[in-house]
Design a protein around this motif. Structure first.
Motif, PDB file in Angstrom:
ATOM      1  N   VAL A   1       7.342  -6.816 -45.950  1.00 59.72           N
ATOM      2  CA  VAL A   1       7.772  -8.205 -45.824  1.00 59.72           C
ATOM      3  C   VAL A   1       9.290  -8.236 -45.862  1.00 59.72           C
ATOM      4  CG1 VAL A   1       7.573  -8.595 -48.324  1.00 59.72           C
ATOM      5  CG2 VAL A   1       7.574 -10.543 -46.751  1.00 59.72           C
TER       6      VAL A   1
ATOM      7  N   ARG B   1       6.006 -15.828 -41.682  1.00 62.64           N
ATOM      8  CA  ARG B   1       5.034 -16.344 -42.628  1.00 62.64           C
ATOM      9  C   ARG B   1       5.390 -17.765 -43.044  1.00 62.64           C
ATOM     10  NH1 ARG B   1       4.392 -13.316 -48.335  1.00 62.64           N
ATOM     11  NH2 ARG B   1       4.012 -11.543 -46.927  1.00 62.64           N
ATOM     12  N   GLU B   2       6.672 -17.985 -43.276  1.00 63.69           N
ATOM     13  CA  GLU B   2       7.257 -19.276 -43.621  1.00 63.69           C
ATOM     14  C   GLU B   2       8.738 -19.173 -43.305  1.00 63.69           C
ATOM     15  OE1 GLU B   2       8.121 -19.236 -48.252  1.00 63.69           O
ATOM     16  OE2 GLU B   2       6.046 -18.594 -47.858  1.00 63.69           O
TER      17      GLU B   2
ATOM     18  N   TYR C   1       9.180 -13.012 -43.291  1.00 67.17           N
ATOM     19  CA  TYR C   1       8.542 -12.401 -42.134  1.00 67.17           C
ATOM     20  C   TYR C   1       7.690 -11.206 -42.562  1.00 67.17           C
ATOM     21  CZ  TYR C   1      12.321 -14.972 -39.851  1.00 67.17           C
ATOM     22  OH  TYR C   1      13.190 -15.947 -39.444  1.00 67.17           O
ATOM     23  N   ASP C   2       6.589 -11.018 -41.871  1.00 71.32           N
ATOM     24  CA  ASP C   2       5.726  -9.854 -42.082  1.00 71.32           C
ATOM     25  C   ASP C   2       5.875  -8.890 -40.912  1.00 71.32           C
ATOM     26  OD1 ASP C   2       4.252 -10.577 -44.548  1.00 71.32           O
ATOM     27  OD2 ASP C   2       3.510 -12.240 -43.313  1.00 71.32           O
TER      28      ASP C   2
END
Length: 286
Positions: free
Chosen positions: A86, A28-29, A33-34
């Motif tokens: 997440v 995600r950034e 993480y997803d």
């Protein structure tokens, strides 16, 4: 094409297997993480702890400058459920040969609140850079040939306590540790098995994180039944495993106050001790 050759041709490979797909994360950034935790790795209704460790292990392999787990210590705070999660990572220290980081996995509860499920502290390095000297008194577990061992598919009904994860594993248990399945537990805290992934994917360091927590609990052979949730699990990865099935041996020496320890050793097809672990787990007595 002969049947054996056809089966060999369809074997999954590292990087393109169900295990790899189900542990894959989307960044995600940086450091976040997803993932959608797969229901295929559940025991009863909870996601298996070894699978979760592999998920967080993959996140840290991406976040840290070194890619191989050397030591991973996890505290399981609440039971994880299949579905969105997440993972947040943090780099604690980086060095020339080892990097240390931490990671936590979060999910939403029924009220929409974020709940931390598992927290990991780990050190990573390069397994291929390690010297090849071995000085040990450890010996591989004595297991009957695989065709003389038994898995969930060999019984008249699914093995109690296995659930969905059983279909994703190649697990052949030593008959001498299967008394519990026949209603005659030996009373010894021992469990031994041949281990692999059902699609034929060879083991790698992340698969070792799964292997140490994939066998039935030693509590079963001690005459106890029901869920045995992990409280804490530490894994040491000693070297990159050779292709082929693994041998896993787990022992418990002390059950007290409703908690037991499980010490695991994982040996590869080349006869090397490739991983060790210790976990503390809760058991329901009475």
């Amino acid at each position: 094409m002969p049947e054996a050759a056809s089966a060999q041709a369809t074997r999954a490979v590292i990087g393109d297997s169900e295990f790899d797909r189900d542990t894959a994360l989307t960044q995600r950034e940086p450091g976040v993480y997803d993932i959608d935790l797969s229901a295929g790795w559940t025991i009863i209704n909870a996601v298996n702890g070894g699978y979760l460790l592999a998920v967080l292990g993959r996140a840290l392999a991406d976040a840290l400058p070194h890619s191989d787990p050397f030591t991973v210590s996890a505290h399981y705070l609440t039971a994880s459920q299949p579905g969105p999660a997440v993972v947040r990572t943090e780099t604690v220290r980086t060095g020339r040969t080892l990097s240390t980081g931490q990671a936590s996995l979060f999910q939403r509860d029924e009220q929409g609140n974020e709940v931390e499920r598992i927290r990991v502290l780990a050190s990573y390095g390069d397994l291929d850079s390690l010297p090849d000297d071995v000085r040990t008194t450890a010996v591989p577990p004595a297991l009957p040939p695989m065709d003389q061992c038994f898995g969930p598919e060999d019984g008249p009904a699914p093995v109690d306590g296995s659930s969905e994860i059983a279909g994703r594993l190649m697990l052949k248990l030593d008959p001498s540790t299967l008394g519990w399945a026949l209603g005659k537990p030996s009373g010894k805290g021992e469990m031994r098995a041949w281990f692999g992934l059902a699609d034929g994917r060879d083991p790698d360091p992340l698969a070792l994180l799964l292997a140490v927590d994939a066998l039935p609990p030693t509590a079963f052979e001690m005459g106890l039944t029901g869920w045995v949730p992990t409280v804490e699990l530490t894994v040491h990865v000693r070297c990159r495993p050779a292709p082929g099935p693994l041998r896993v041996s787990i022992t418990t020496r002390n059950l007290a106050g409703g908690f037991l320890e499980e010490d695991a050793e994982v040996w590869d097809s080349a006869g090397r001790l490739v991983a060790q672990s210790r976990q503390l787990a809760r058991v329901r007595l009475g």
